[in-house]
Design a protein around this motif. Structure first.
Motif, PDB file in Angstrom:
ATOM      1  N   LEU A 469       0.823  -1.224   0.159  1.00 56.65           N
ATOM      2  CA  LEU A 469      -0.041  -0.109   0.092  1.00 56.65           C
ATOM      3  C   LEU A 469       0.930   1.182   0.060  1.00 56.65           C
ATOM      4  O   LEU A 469       2.010   1.153   0.685  1.00 56.65           O
ATOM      5  N   SER A 470       0.265   2.502  -0.777  1.00 58.48           N
ATOM      6  CA  SER A 470       1.219   3.676  -0.568  1.00 58.48           C
ATOM      7  C   SER A 470       0.915   4.290   0.999  1.00 58.48           C
ATOM      8  O   SER A 470      -0.134   3.892   1.622  1.00 58.48           O
ATOM      9  N   VAL A 471       1.853   5.056   1.135  1.00 63.27           N
ATOM     10  CA  VAL A 471       1.771   5.854   2.519  1.00 63.27           C
ATOM     11  C   VAL A 471       0.344   6.632   2.641  1.00 63.27           C
ATOM     12  O   VAL A 471      -0.208   6.397   3.678  1.00 63.27           O
ATOM     13  N   ALA A 472      -0.012   7.187   1.513  1.00 60.41           N
ATOM     14  CA  ALA A 472      -1.297   7.772   1.599  1.00 60.41           C
ATOM     15  C   ALA A 472      -2.509   6.952   2.002  1.00 60.41           C
ATOM     16  O   ALA A 472      -3.293   6.987   2.550  1.00 60.41           O
ATOM     17  N   ALA A 473      -2.520   5.712   1.271  1.00 61.75           N
ATOM     18  CA  ALA A 473      -3.318   4.506   1.644  1.00 61.75           C
ATOM     19  C   ALA A 473      -3.540   4.133   3.023  1.00 61.75           C
ATOM     20  O   ALA A 473      -4.624   3.874   3.663  1.00 61.75           O
ATOM     21  N   ILE A 474      -2.421   4.112   3.503  1.00 64.61           N
ATOM     22  CA  ILE A 474      -2.202   3.559   4.951  1.00 64.61           C
ATOM     23  C   ILE A 474      -2.770   4.545   5.901  1.00 64.61           C
ATOM     24  O   ILE A 474      -3.566   4.133   6.760  1.00 64.61           O
ATOM     25  N   VAL A 475      -2.334   5.798   5.824  1.00 67.14           N
ATOM     26  CA  VAL A 475      -2.901   6.960   6.562  1.00 67.14           C
ATOM     27  C   VAL A 475      -4.470   6.930   6.408  1.00 67.14           C
ATOM     28  O   VAL A 475      -4.835   7.099   7.564  1.00 67.14           O
ATOM     29  N   GLY A 476      -4.847   6.736   5.420  1.00 71.73           N
ATOM     30  CA  GLY A 476      -6.381   6.724   5.096  1.00 71.73           C
ATOM     31  C   GLY A 476      -7.091   5.729   5.800  1.00 71.73           C
ATOM     32  O   GLY A 476      -8.068   6.176   6.318  1.00 71.73           O
ATOM     33  N   ALA A 477      -6.614   4.585   5.853  1.00 68.43           N
ATOM     34  CA  ALA A 477      -7.093   3.434   6.633  1.00 68.43           C
ATOM     35  C   ALA A 477      -7.081   3.643   8.126  1.00 68.43           C
ATOM     36  O   ALA A 477      -7.904   3.241   8.722  1.00 68.43           O
ATOM     37  N   LEU A 478      -5.794   3.888   8.253  1.00 70.06           N
ATOM     38  CA  LEU A 478      -5.801   4.245   9.932  1.00 70.06           C
ATOM     39  C   LEU A 478      -6.614   5.432  10.301  1.00 70.06           C
ATOM     40  O   LEU A 478      -7.188   5.267  11.549  1.00 70.06           O
ATOM     41  N   ALA A 479      -6.790   6.518   9.627  1.00 73.04           N
ATOM     42  CA  ALA A 479      -7.919   7.630  10.013  1.00 73.04           C
ATOM     43  C   ALA A 479      -9.303   7.338  10.123  1.00 73.04           C
ATOM     44  O   ALA A 479      -9.752   7.421  10.818  1.00 73.04           O
ATOM     45  N   GLN A 480      -9.562   6.176   9.090  1.00 77.70           N
ATOM     46  CA  GLN A 480     -11.063   5.421   9.125  1.00 77.70           C
ATOM     47  C   GLN A 480     -11.006   4.695  10.256  1.00 77.70           C
ATOM     48  O   GLN A 480     -12.111   4.507  11.146  1.00 77.70           O
ATOM     49  N   ILE A 481      -9.797   3.878  10.446  1.00 81.13           N
ATOM     50  CA  ILE A 481     -10.260   3.038  11.757  1.00 81.13           C
ATOM     51  C   ILE A 481     -10.286   3.719  13.251  1.00 81.13           C
ATOM     52  O   ILE A 481     -10.982   3.429  13.988  1.00 81.13           O
ATOM     53  N   THR A 482      -9.580   4.686  13.365  1.00 85.81           N
ATOM     54  CA  THR A 482      -9.372   5.444  14.606  1.00 85.81           C
ATOM     55  C   THR A 482     -10.406   6.355  14.759  1.00 85.81           C
ATOM     56  O   THR A 482     -10.471   7.075  15.746  1.00 85.81           O
ATOM     57  N   GLY A 483     -11.064   7.085  13.535  1.00 85.63           N
ATOM     58  CA  GLY A 483     -12.100   8.050  13.554  1.00 85.63           C
ATOM     59  C   GLY A 483     -11.164   9.490  13.814  1.00 85.63           C
ATOM     60  O   GLY A 483     -12.047  10.417  14.149  1.00 85.63           O
ATOM     61  N   VAL A 484      -9.912   9.889  13.668  1.00 88.45           N
ATOM     62  CA  VAL A 484      -9.464  10.880  13.547  1.00 88.45           C
ATOM     63  C   VAL A 484      -9.325  11.434  12.147  1.00 88.45           C
ATOM     64  O   VAL A 484      -9.567  11.055  10.931  1.00 88.45           O
ATOM     65  N   ASP A 485      -8.895  13.051  12.216  1.00 84.14           N
ATOM     66  CA  ASP A 485      -9.068  13.580  10.719  1.00 84.14           C
ATOM     67  C   ASP A 485      -7.611  13.199   9.895  1.00 84.14           C
ATOM     68  O   ASP A 485      -6.449  13.071  10.485  1.00 84.14           O
ATOM     69  N   GLU A 486      -8.179  12.778   8.927  1.00 85.29           N
ATOM     70  CA  GLU A 486      -6.866  11.912   7.942  1.00 85.29           C
ATOM     71  C   GLU A 486      -5.846  13.221   7.629  1.00 85.29           C
ATOM     72  O   GLU A 486      -4.596  12.768   7.434  1.00 85.29           O
ATOM     73  N   GLN A 487      -6.144  14.407   7.578  1.00 86.57           N
ATOM     74  CA  GLN A 487      -4.909  15.608   7.136  1.00 86.57           C
ATOM     75  C   GLN A 487      -4.190  15.688   8.272  1.00 86.57           C
ATOM     76  O   GLN A 487      -3.130  15.857   8.285  1.00 86.57           O
ATOM     77  N   ALA A 488      -4.961  15.520   9.522  1.00 95.83           N
ATOM     78  CA  ALA A 488      -4.046  15.773  10.852  1.00 95.83           C
ATOM     79  C   ALA A 488      -3.056  14.573  11.226  1.00 95.83           C
ATOM     80  O   ALA A 488      -1.970  14.746  11.428  1.00 95.83           O
ATOM     81  N   LEU A 489      -3.955  13.413  10.960  1.00 94.91           N
ATOM     82  CA  LEU A 489      -2.847  12.452  10.888  1.00 94.91           C
ATOM     83  C   LEU A 489      -1.893  12.127  10.092  1.00 94.91           C
ATOM     84  O   LEU A 489      -0.542  11.985  10.283  1.00 94.91           O
ATOM     85  N   ALA A 490      -1.928  12.643   8.647  1.00 93.16           N
ATOM     86  CA  ALA A 490      -0.792  12.867   7.628  1.00 93.16           C
ATOM     87  C   ALA A 490       0.177  13.920   8.402  1.00 93.16           C
ATOM     88  O   ALA A 490       1.453  13.591   7.974  1.00 93.16           O
ATOM     89  N   ALA A 491      -0.217  14.996   8.755  1.00 97.01           N
ATOM     90  CA  ALA A 491       0.704  15.908   9.215  1.00 97.01           C
ATOM     91  C   ALA A 491       1.672  15.358  10.108  1.00 97.01           C
ATOM     92  O   ALA A 491       2.708  15.837  10.607  1.00 97.01           O
ATOM     93  N   ASP A 492       1.244  14.627  10.991  1.00 97.01           N
ATOM     94  CA  ASP A 492       1.886  13.793  12.252  1.00 97.01           C
ATOM     95  C   ASP A 492       2.907  12.663  11.424  1.00 97.01           C
ATOM     96  O   ASP A 492       4.081  12.621  11.939  1.00 97.01           O
ATOM     97  N   LEU A 493       2.116  11.833  10.658  1.00100.20           N
ATOM     98  CA  LEU A 493       3.234  10.628  10.082  1.00100.20           C
ATOM     99  C   LEU A 493       3.949  10.915   9.115  1.00100.20           C
ATOM    100  O   LEU A 493       4.967  10.243   8.816  1.00100.20           O
ATOM    101  N   LEU A 494       3.779  11.799   8.304  1.00106.61           N
ATOM    102  CA  LEU A 494       4.651  11.958   7.089  1.00106.61           C
ATOM    103  C   LEU A 494       6.081  12.508   7.559  1.00106.61           C
ATOM    104  O   LEU A 494       7.228  12.005   7.102  1.00106.61           O
TER     105      LEU A 494
END
Length: 510
Positions: A469-494
């Motif tokens: 999976l791409s980095v974006a796909a993993i971040v999106g899946a984690l955001a959906q599972i945890t219920g957090v904002d995807e952009q905020a999660l990406a800002a932390d994980l990238l």
């Protein structure tokens, strides 16, 4: 003569493994602590042999009977070895000039073993006799043999074939010999003619060609030339410029403070080919209110060089002074020792020095139009990365990762596929009775042995990085599972992903 001498050393089995077996592990450890007693007792229990004779002469630095020495050099002949300046004969009183004579070493000559990306290797290395053999402090013209800094720098060399290498301040020639394994041509320079003579002899003794030995200070012998790689264990020890303070050629550069290291680092840009790299050791000072790594950062401020500086240790002025005074052979508790400590501390106080850092410097000159921007200045404890023999591969990987990251902005990184490196494990710690871990740590098995604390999101992200999976796909899946904002999660994980790629815990998938 060198080929005949090599034949005798080889026939006697003069290797690291055989010498250690000659007197055993305990005696070998005692030798490292500066005592020959255990080794001598072990030798006394064995019958005389060429191997025992060579070890007594060149490792222990002790005399042997003339007849034993002659038996140890059947091919080269004892007279030739004496004429070459490796031995001397003393105390002959017979009509043939040998009765009652002893043969003494004039140099240290010992086996050396190593492993690099081309496999295992072994050489014999000549240097000057040390304090143990001399029975007194070494001379200021001393040519140093194999030491901890030697193995550190040889392990730091990037194991990638290149056309040319410069060994700046070659000493006994060991770094030039290592460099030649990966280079078509090596230039080795030194300000000591004796060091160059010994380095040349070592290359000949081990059948190594392709090294051009040149006399001169720093970059003077290679003015106008550029190299694919530069390696250097420069004379970086900070020594007071005061009457009565010895200045050893192998470690003291003749400049005030850390000016020599600064001069070498500032000179790299003029002598590296585009894409060329440098690996060096060095000291840098901490001044009142000025961080040592910040001072090193300033030395690169007006260059376009990529720079990675790793500080492994920091010493206070007193510890630093005592370390290098002992290194020169002056013993603690003597008037001379106390006087020298005072001179060092006076110098540090006058120049407002509060400490001295030691570490590695890795530099790369970017290719024209190529990505660059690696500027990393960090402290990595000595307890990490305990295998210096493998650091060269780590250096190469970090440089490759830095170039890859420089060519990937956040959008490109998000589209990339990453995999967990094969040496990475995860540690989890739990409070008794709790199902959720309280601490999660990513652990690197090789390289610098980094340990990265991870929160739940980062641990889950790394666990999902299997290249599919791409980095974006993993971040999106984690955001959906945890219920957090995807952009905020990406800002932390990238940013965390960038650090993990640079450190080697994550790698771009093929």
């Amino acid at each position: 003569m060198t080929s005949a001498l090599a034949a005798d050393l080889d026939a006697a089995g003069f290797t690291v493994e055989r010498v250690d077996a000659l007197w055993g592990a305990e005696a070998a450890a005692s030798l490292h602590r500066g005592s020959r007693v255990a080794a001598l007792r072990a030798l006394a229990a064995r019958p005389s042999s060429p191997l025992g004779t060579l070890a007594t002469l060149f490792v222990l630095g002790l005399p042997v009977p003339h007849e034993d020495a002659a038996a140890a050099f059947p091919t080269a002949g004892l007279d030739a070895v004496v004429a070459a300046g490796l031995l001397r004969v003393d105390g002959a009183d017979g009509t043939d000039g040998t009765d009652g004579a002893e043969v003494l070493p004039t140099v240290d000559l010992r086996p050396y073993a190593f492993v690099d990306d081309l496999g295992a290797g072994s050489w014999w290395i000549v240097s000057d006799l040390g304090e143990l053999a001399l029975g007194h402090a070494i001379s200021e013209e001393h040519v140093l043999g194999i030491g901890g800094a030697t193995t550190t720098l040889s392990g730091l060399q990037v194991p990638v074939p290149v056309r040319t290498v410069l060994d700046l301040g070659t000493g006994c020639g060991i770094q030039a010999m290592h460099a030649r394994r990966f280079a078509d041509q090596v230039v080795a320079t030194d300000i000591s003619r004796r060091a160059l003579d010994i380095a040349r002899f070592n290359a000949q003794l081990n059948g190594i060609d392709g090294i051009d030995f040149r006399y001169g200070s720093l970059f003077e012998p290679v003015a106008g030339e550029r190299f694919d790689r530069i390696v250097s264990n420069p004379p970086f020890v900070i020594t007071p410029r005061r009457p009565g303070v010895p200045s050893y050629e192998y470690r003291d550069g003749g400049m005030v403070g850390d000016a020599l290291v600064e001069t070498v680092l500032r000179g790299l840009a003029d002598h590296l080919e585009p894409g060329g790299t440098a690996q060096l050791l060095g000291n840098w000072e901490y001044h009142w209110g000025v961080d040592g790594l910040d001072r090193v950062r300033g030395w690169f401020a007006d260059t376009d060089l990529d720079a990675w500086v790793v500080e492994r240790e920091r010493q206070d002025p007193t510890s630093y002074a005592e370390t290098w005074i002992r290194d020169g052979g002056t013993k603690p508790g003597t008037t001379e020792f106390d006087t020298l400590v005072g001179a060092w501390l006076d110098d540090f106080a006058e120049r407002r020095v509060t400490g001295v850092g030691f570490g590695y410097v890795v530099v790369r000159r970017p290719l024209p139009g190529g990505p660059s921007g690696l500027r990393r200045f960090e402290r990595v404890p000595e307890t990490l990365g305990s295998n210096p023999a493998g650091l060269g591969a780590t250096v190469a990987r970090v440089l490759d990762a830095a170039a890859w990251l420089a060519g990937h902005d956040d959008a490109a990184l998000a589209a990339a596929h990453l995999s967990v490196a094969g040496d990475v494990t995860e540690e989890r710690y739990y409070w008794p009775g709790n199902d959720d871990p309280t601490v999660m740590t990513l652990v690197q098995g090789g390289g610098l042995g980094r340990r990265v604390d991870a929160d739940t999101a980062l641990a889950a992200f790394v666990g999902a990085c299997d290249g599919d999976l791409s980095v974006a796909a993993i971040v999106g899946a984690l955001a959906q599972i945890t219920g957090v904002d995807e952009q905020a999660l990406a800002a932390d994980l990238l940013p965390a992903a960038r650090d993990l790629v640079l450190d080697g815990l994550l790698v771009p998938a093929a």
